[in-house]
Design a protein around this motif. Sequence first.
Motif, PDB file in Angstrom:
ATOM      1  N   VAL A 157      -5.181  18.853  33.401  1.00  0.00           N
ATOM      2  CA  VAL A 157      -5.791  19.456  32.384  1.00  0.00           C
ATOM      3  C   VAL A 157      -7.309  19.347  33.474  1.00  0.00           C
ATOM      4  N   HIS A 209     -11.661  20.217  32.767  1.00  0.00           N
ATOM      5  CA  HIS A 209     -12.560  20.193  32.290  1.00  0.00           C
ATOM      6  C   HIS A 209     -14.154  20.907  32.646  1.00  0.00           C
ATOM      7  N   TYR A 233     -16.834  16.436  27.281  1.00  0.00           N
ATOM      8  CA  TYR A 233     -15.424  17.273  27.737  1.00  0.00           C
ATOM      9  C   TYR A 233     -14.389  17.594  27.396  1.00  0.00           C
ATOM     10  N   ARG A 234     -14.190  17.558  26.136  1.00  0.00           N
ATOM     11  CA  ARG A 234     -12.764  17.365  25.155  1.00  0.00           C
ATOM     12  C   ARG A 234     -12.893  18.695  24.836  1.00  0.00           C
ATOM     13  N   ALA A 284     -11.446  22.310  27.794  1.00  0.00           N
ATOM     14  CA  ALA A 284     -10.052  22.229  28.539  1.00  0.00           C
ATOM     15  C   ALA A 284      -9.156  23.290  29.692  1.00  0.00           C
ATOM     16  N   LYS A 302      -7.734  15.501  34.370  1.00  0.00           N
ATOM     17  CA  LYS A 302      -7.155  14.909  34.044  1.00  0.00           C
ATOM     18  C   LYS A 302      -5.818  14.512  34.352  1.00  0.00           C
TER      19      LYS A 302
END
Length: 1024
Positions: free
Chosen positions: A708, A710, A726-727, A730, A793
């Motif tokens: 993923v 981000h 940041y979450r 995505a 990530k």
Amino acid sequence: MHDDRSHVQARLQRFTRERLAPAVYPDFQALRVEHWSVPDEPVPFAEAVDHEYEATPAGWTWGRAWSSTWFRISGRLPEGWSPQHTEIVCDLGFTADRPGFQVEGLAYRPDGSIVKAVSPRSHHLPLDAAVIGADADELTLYIEAAANPDLAGEWTFAATPLGDKQTAGDDALYRLGAIGLVRRDETAWELLQDIQVLSGLLGELPQDSPRHHTIVRGLERMLDVVDPDDVAGTAALARETIARLLASPAHASSHRIVAVGHAHIDSAWLWPTRETIRKVARTFSNALELMERHPQFVFAASSAQQYAWLEQHYPELFARVREQVQAGRFVPVGGMWVESDTNMPGGESMIRQFVHGKRFFRERLGVETEEVWLPDSFGYSAALPQIVRGTGNCWFLTQKLSWSQVNQLPHHTFWWEGIDGTRVFTHLPPADTYNSELTPAELLHTERNFKDAGAATTSLVPFGFGDGGGGPTREMLAAAERSRDLEGLPRVEIAAPRRFFTDAEAEYPDAPVWAGEMYLELHRGTYTSQLRTKQGNRRSEQLLHEAELWAATAAVRTGEPYPYDELRRAWENVLLLQFHDILPGSSIAWVHREAERDHARIRDELTTLVDRSLAALVGTGSTALLANPMPLPASTPGTAGGVEAFAIGTLAEAEASATWERRPDDGWVVDNGVLRAVIDGRGRVVSLVDAASGREAVAPGGAANRLVLHRDTPNEWDAWDIDDHYRRNATPLDAEAPESLEVQTGDDGSVTVVVARSFGASHVTQRLTLAPAAPALDLELVIDWHESQKLLKLYVDIDVHADVTAAETQFGHVHRVTHENTSWEAARFEFCAHRWVHVGEPGYGVAVANDSTHGHDARRTPRTGGGRSTTLGMSLIRAPRYPDPVADQGSHRLRVALRPNAGIRDAVAEGYRLNRAVRRVTGDHGAAALFDIRSATVVAETVKLAEDASGDVVLRLYESAGGRGSVTVTALFDATGCERTDMLERPAGERWDASRTTLELRPFEIVTLRYRRPAGEAAASTGR
């Protein structure tokens, strides 16, 4: 009616600015200034003094970024001017409100001896006989000026090419200011210091307090008494008028502050290490000059590396430092080679920080440090208390935790308890700074902020401008003297840190306890930034382990000389590169370019040492490197706790091969009889089942290799921070079918599924490999990275109902909850792990190991069909723009292993497998290991010869599972005895027969054993 505070302060400020400050230097005489611009890197005084100098015009614009210019200053002392009351002032183009982070200078006498540094808040130079010359009129000085660019730039964090000499350009950065002789009015200066303290105190006092009114009236009277047209003639009377205000003693219950002269010097950051060497010389020379004039002054400085640089490059200055160390006024602190990061270095590295640091202080300066001094590192590993105490230290100091975004530790003085139960007396200065100026505002903040008031009365304040800002100043010492016992302020005493710690521990022996890591709720991006630097560190640590092991084995078995000097140099270089702005990836491009170069050189040097040792062992035999070995069973002779660390012998070869078959969705099934993996047509590992349990490890609807991308735009510090927003942005990279998906088979019987994808300007290839009989699926990622302010990530969706995760730290692991019930858990949304993370529930778990990843997160995820699963995220690579605008651009290779049905012991084994090579040695000496080690959970971490070059063999063990551990160690070489030592290899009391030793270790306990060898054999292998 008398003026109120605001009116008096306004009057006072104008008087100070327009009358008093100019009266301190009433007369100015310009000096002749000449210069020589160094064409490339800095040169020593001996070279600079012989060059031709050219005339320097007033206001000359000079200094391309990172260049050096030597100025020769000369002239005559005006008639009637006394050298004792005359100084040189030197403005190289300073910005007064930014000590450090700009131009700096170091002044030399004509004989090459150093006077002191010049900096924005300390730009004066004293006159002495060596400066003035034989005829008492002519004077000459040389100043080495460094045109360091201001990369902090009011903390605007803008991408800049100035962070590397190769891209900085040739534009001049500074304009030369006034350089000349001044007469100094001592009385006017003292009056200025009186006013600074009283005015600062007045600004902090309640307006209805008696002390407030007394100071207002006293300052009023002083302003009435002093003649603005004759400050010099009336300054003494003005001081007398306010003397009683400064003589009023502090209250009996006032807080007590131990003020420690200090200058935090980052060993690299917004400058390269070559500039740090000069910053150290400038700062230390300033401290020495203050000591000559102020008998009460004490200065503490950490980092053995910085003293070693001083000894190498400035031996005359080092000799003066050593004299003051012996006098107890220049105080080495910390005991470490550098103020290192403590999150990411391996356990042995943390010990060696003290082994090398304390050895230097002991051998070169004759002192034994007892306090650990880490004011600025980015969080503190829960393994540290045991390492701190095991290396002969009593106390721990930090400051950085005051930067946490959400939560603050509930105490400033406490016992810190590590993962093994060891406690160390710890202090966080409530001043919330390690660069105090000892102003009344700072002193009163310290008193008001102290969380342990009532139970304790003392705190420590480090004071002085850091990072090339000049260190403590005479103005700070004046403030300390006036605040020594002054009504309205805490009592201030200048002393060494030892004074504070001995007093504080005696006063507060029952201080509260903080257990576990001290997590900094900030700078979480440092677990990931500058991947190449982090990989270089991990590889260097592995090679140091291997080089010591094989060199020790060769020395004992064949008499091959042990490479003490080569290993010492390699260790000290690696330890430097673990500094808290190098390994975390928060330095300029120049620093990381050099770090990569140094790691490559270390790799080559250590590989040569390993090859030399193996050649001695092999003789007429042969050697082979097993690149991807399996961990050996605990019953195999010569192994260390089931981990390959010290296996020298045969390895069982796998006979079966992995198999594969095509799926209708264009995916693949790979099976080796131990593990079965399903990869779908989008390249996702959607199933991972081990034959022993038959249980699915991948969460329903999830995958074990989700990539993923981000958005990564921190609120402030690019390279330092990952903020939780940041979450919310995505982009899954597996939403579509990959560019290519194919199967490859290896000569070793392995099967690899290769998945290739492009995104943005980048490309990633995942190689999913199942080796014969392997209990883990290996994932290799090859990333060609060309993004900006993005975070990549890898997510592993695990069908486990985990309340906690276990993440490896030095010599053990730390449990962290997966919920966010409180602000403390919510703020720990990114955490550091070493070689593995274990996600488990009772009876079942999954181990995820890595070869170079540190940043992780773990979240509870609703499970399709009910309940919940756990998603483990691994931060692979970032793209910050400041301070290095090209950080991490280019090609990278990382490895991850996924092992289902794994316990902690399996996680430990996978971590070692991915990070350490096993060599199979056959030949004249290759079959005999040095130790036979039998244990279910105790791991042998290090085998080496003793640091004292005695030829004794040192074995370091630790309990890895977090429970009681039993281990039996048998020495397979001729040894006269075995004794337990501290981590510095000094006797700790217990002795055993060398042939067979059985130990019981507490959870996560570290044990160091020293095996004495017969004198003749030991001497033969030392090479000394």
